[in-house]
Design a protein around this motif. Structure first.
Motif, PDB file in Angstrom:
ATOM      1  N   THR A 113     -10.080   4.116  -0.771  1.00 23.50           N
ATOM      2  CA  THR A 113      -9.144   3.850  -1.720  1.00 23.50           C
ATOM      3  C   THR A 113      -9.761   4.873  -3.091  1.00 23.50           C
ATOM      4  O   THR A 113     -10.861   4.810  -3.172  1.00 23.50           O
ATOM      5  CB  THR A 113      -9.521   2.403  -2.100  1.00 23.50           C
ATOM      6  N   TRP A 117      -7.691   2.428  -7.683  1.00 19.64           N
ATOM      7  CA  TRP A 117      -6.613   1.754  -7.303  1.00 19.64           C
ATOM      8  C   TRP A 117      -6.890   0.133  -6.045  1.00 19.64           C
ATOM      9  O   TRP A 117      -8.122   0.342  -5.601  1.00 19.64           O
ATOM     10  CB  TRP A 117      -6.176   2.642  -6.080  1.00 19.64           C
ATOM     11  N   PRO A 119      -7.101  -2.714  -3.896  1.00 16.89           N
ATOM     12  CA  PRO A 119      -6.804  -3.058  -1.846  1.00 16.89           C
ATOM     13  C   PRO A 119      -5.954  -4.641  -2.214  1.00 16.89           C
ATOM     14  O   PRO A 119      -5.850  -5.290  -3.047  1.00 16.89           O
ATOM     15  CB  PRO A 119      -8.077  -2.814  -1.505  1.00 16.89           C
ATOM     16  N   GLN A 120      -5.007  -4.137  -1.618  1.00 18.42           N
ATOM     17  CA  GLN A 120      -4.190  -5.509  -0.951  1.00 18.42           C
ATOM     18  C   GLN A 120      -3.857  -6.071  -0.079  1.00 18.42           C
ATOM     19  O   GLN A 120      -4.308  -5.297   1.495  1.00 18.42           O
ATOM     20  CB  GLN A 120      -2.689  -5.296  -1.858  1.00 18.42           C
ATOM     21  N   GLU A 132       1.674  -3.087   0.258  1.00 24.82           N
ATOM     22  CA  GLU A 132       1.882  -1.980  -1.360  1.00 24.82           C
ATOM     23  C   GLU A 132       0.887  -1.795  -2.263  1.00 24.82           C
ATOM     24  O   GLU A 132       0.107  -2.349  -2.432  1.00 24.82           O
ATOM     25  CB  GLU A 132       3.689  -2.965  -1.879  1.00 24.82           C
ATOM     26  N   PRO A 133       1.198  -0.554  -2.411  1.00 25.26           N
ATOM     27  CA  PRO A 133       0.120   0.106  -3.354  1.00 25.26           C
ATOM     28  C   PRO A 133      -0.251  -0.526  -4.492  1.00 25.26           C
ATOM     29  O   PRO A 133       1.442  -0.765  -4.791  1.00 25.26           O
ATOM     30  CB  PRO A 133      -0.146   1.202  -3.239  1.00 25.26           C
ATOM     31  N   ARG A 134      -0.798  -0.800  -5.295  1.00 31.30           N
ATOM     32  CA  ARG A 134      -0.896  -1.598  -6.339  1.00 31.30           C
ATOM     33  C   ARG A 134      -1.748  -0.354  -7.944  1.00 31.30           C
ATOM     34  O   ARG A 134      -2.847  -0.618  -7.785  1.00 31.30           O
ATOM     35  CB  ARG A 134      -1.367  -2.794  -6.513  1.00 31.30           C
ATOM     36  N   LEU A 294       4.893   4.987  -2.792  1.00 34.26           N
ATOM     37  CA  LEU A 294       4.698   5.199  -4.701  1.00 34.26           C
ATOM     38  C   LEU A 294       5.852   4.936  -4.607  1.00 34.26           C
ATOM     39  O   LEU A 294       5.756   5.045  -6.055  1.00 34.26           O
ATOM     40  CB  LEU A 294       3.301   6.422  -5.768  1.00 34.26           C
TER      41      LEU A 294
END
Length: 330
Positions: A113, A117, A119-120, A132-134, A294
Motif C-alpha cells: 500500500t 493510501w 486499504p479498502q 476501488e482505491p481511495r 485510478l
C-alpha cells in the motif's frame, strides 16, 4: 505512476518510518526522528532451516507430549492441544490470560500500500471486482462530475475569449467571407469548379495565429493559478472535485499545475495544423474512460495527480457556554 522509492512515514504508525521500494514496504521500521540510511535497509538474515527428522516442539501452554508410537498421519494424540474446561481467567479455546489472537498487529496496513493510501474492502455489489482505491482516504471523482466540470470551465474560457478575442475573430471572418460567399453561389448553380475563387489575404493567417495565442494564454491564466493553489477551477468547485498529488494530500504547486495543464492546453496552438491539436485534446479528454483503477487522464499521468471528490463539511456542534455557571468559563 507508482510512488518513488524512499523512506516515508508509516501510515499505520506515524511514530516510525519504513522504506518504500515502489511496490511494497521493505525491512523493519525505524523511529520517525532517526536519520534514515541513504538506501534501502539491509536484508534480514533468513531463518535457520528446521530438520524434517526433528519435529518442532509444541509451544502451546498446557499441551501434553505426543503419545508413544504416534505419527502425524494419525491425527492429534490424546491430551494434545487446548483442553476443554479452561480455568478461571482463561480466554476462549483455552487461551491463557493476556494472550492476543494471532493475526495482523493493531494499526498495520497490508503490504504493497503506498504511503497515505487507505486499504479498502471489496467493491460492494460487484463480486470478484477489485476494490476501488481511495487516494489519501478520498473517493475518486466520477466521469460525469469531471465532464460537467470541464464543460463549465470551457464555457467560462469561451466567455473570456468573446471579450478579449472577439475583434480578432471578427477581422478573420471578414477575410474569409468573400471566399465562402462565392463557394455557396457556385454550389447553388451546380458549379463545382474552384477556379478564380477570391482567396483571403495574408492577414488571415496572422489573425488566426493571434487568435490561437490569445486563446491559449487566457486558458493558462484561468486554470493554472487556481489549480496550483487549491487543485480546483470554478467548474471543479461547483462539482465538488479537486486534483491532488499521488504522493500527499496537499496543493499541486505551480510546476505540477503547469505540467498538468500543458498536456491538455498547449495543443490549442496546433489547431492551425488542420485541427491536429483538437484531436490530441479529444484523446486526452477521453483517456480516463480507459484507465483503471485510478481514472487518470494523460495530463494526470504526466503530473502524477488524481482527481478525487471533496467531502461535505459538517458544522461543529454548537457551544453550550450559556448553560455554564458564572466563573466556570475558561
Amino acid at each position: 505512476m507508482s510512488v518513488q522509492p524512499g523512506w516515508y512515514v508509516d501510515p499505520a504508525d506515524t511514530e516510525t518510518r519504513r522504506y518504500w521500494d515502489g511496490e511494497g514496504w521493505l525491512g523493519a521500521p525505524i523511529p520517525v526522528d532517526a536519520t534514515p540510511p541513504d538506501g534501502p535497509p539491509p536484508a534480514e538474515p533468513p531463518p535457520a532451516p528446521v530438520s524434517p527428522a526433528e519435529p518442532a516442539a509444541s509451544t502451546t501452554p498446557g499441551s501434553a507430549p505426543p503419545a508413544p508410537g504416534w505419527s502425524p498421519q494419525q491425527g492429534p494424540p490424546p491430551g494434545y492441544g487446548p483442553q476443554p474446561g479452561p480455568g478461571p481467567g482463561w480466554g476462549p479455546q483455552g487461551t491463557p490470560p493476556g494472550w492476543a489472537p494471532q493475526g495482523t498487529p493493531p494499526g498495520w496496513a497490508p503490504q504493497g500500500t503506498p504511503p497515505g493510501w487507505a486499504p479498502q474492502a471489496g467493491h460492494p455489489g460487484w463480486p470478484g471486482r477489485p476494490a476501488e482505491p481511495r487516494p489519501h482516504g478520498h473517493r475518486l471523482a466520477g466521469y460525469g462530475r469531471r465532464f460537467v466540470a470541464r464543460l463549465i470551465d470551457f464555457g467560462l474560457v469561451f466567455a473570456l475569449n468573446v471579450v478579449v478575442n472577439g475583434w480578432f475573430v471578427w477581422r478573420w471572418a471578414q477575410e474569409w467571407t468573400p471566399y465562402w460567399q462565392e463557394v455557396f453561389r457556385r454550389a447553388a448553380r451546380g458549379d463545382t469548379s474552384a477556379d478564380n475563387l477570391p482567396m483571403p489575404g495574408e492577414q488571415a493567417g496572422s489573425l488566426l495565429v493571434a487568435i490561437l495565442l490569445i486563446a491559449t494564454a487566457l486558458w493558462l491564466a484561468y486554470e493554472v493559478p487556481t489549480m496550483a493553489s487549491g487543485g480546483q477551477t470554478i467548474g471543479k468547485r461547483v462539482m465538488r472535485i479537486r486534483a491532488v498529488p499521488m504522493t500527499a494530500d496537499q496543493p499541486l504547486g505551480f510546476r505540477r499545475a503547469l505540467s498538468r495543464w500543458s498536456t491538455l492546453g498547449l495543443p490549442t496552438l496546433l489547431w492551425y495544423c488542420l485541427g491536429l491539436g483538437l484531436v490530441l485534446q479529444l484523446v486526452d479528454a477521453l483517456s480516463p474512460l480507459f484507465d483503471h483503477p485510478l481514472r487518470q487522464a494523460l495530463h494526470d499521468k504526466r503530473a502524477q495527480t488524481v482527481v478525487v471528490e471533496v467531502p461535505y463539511r459538517t458544522d461543529p456542534a454548537p457551544s453550550n457556554d450559556r448553560n455554564q455557571p458564572p466563573g466556570d468559563t475558561p
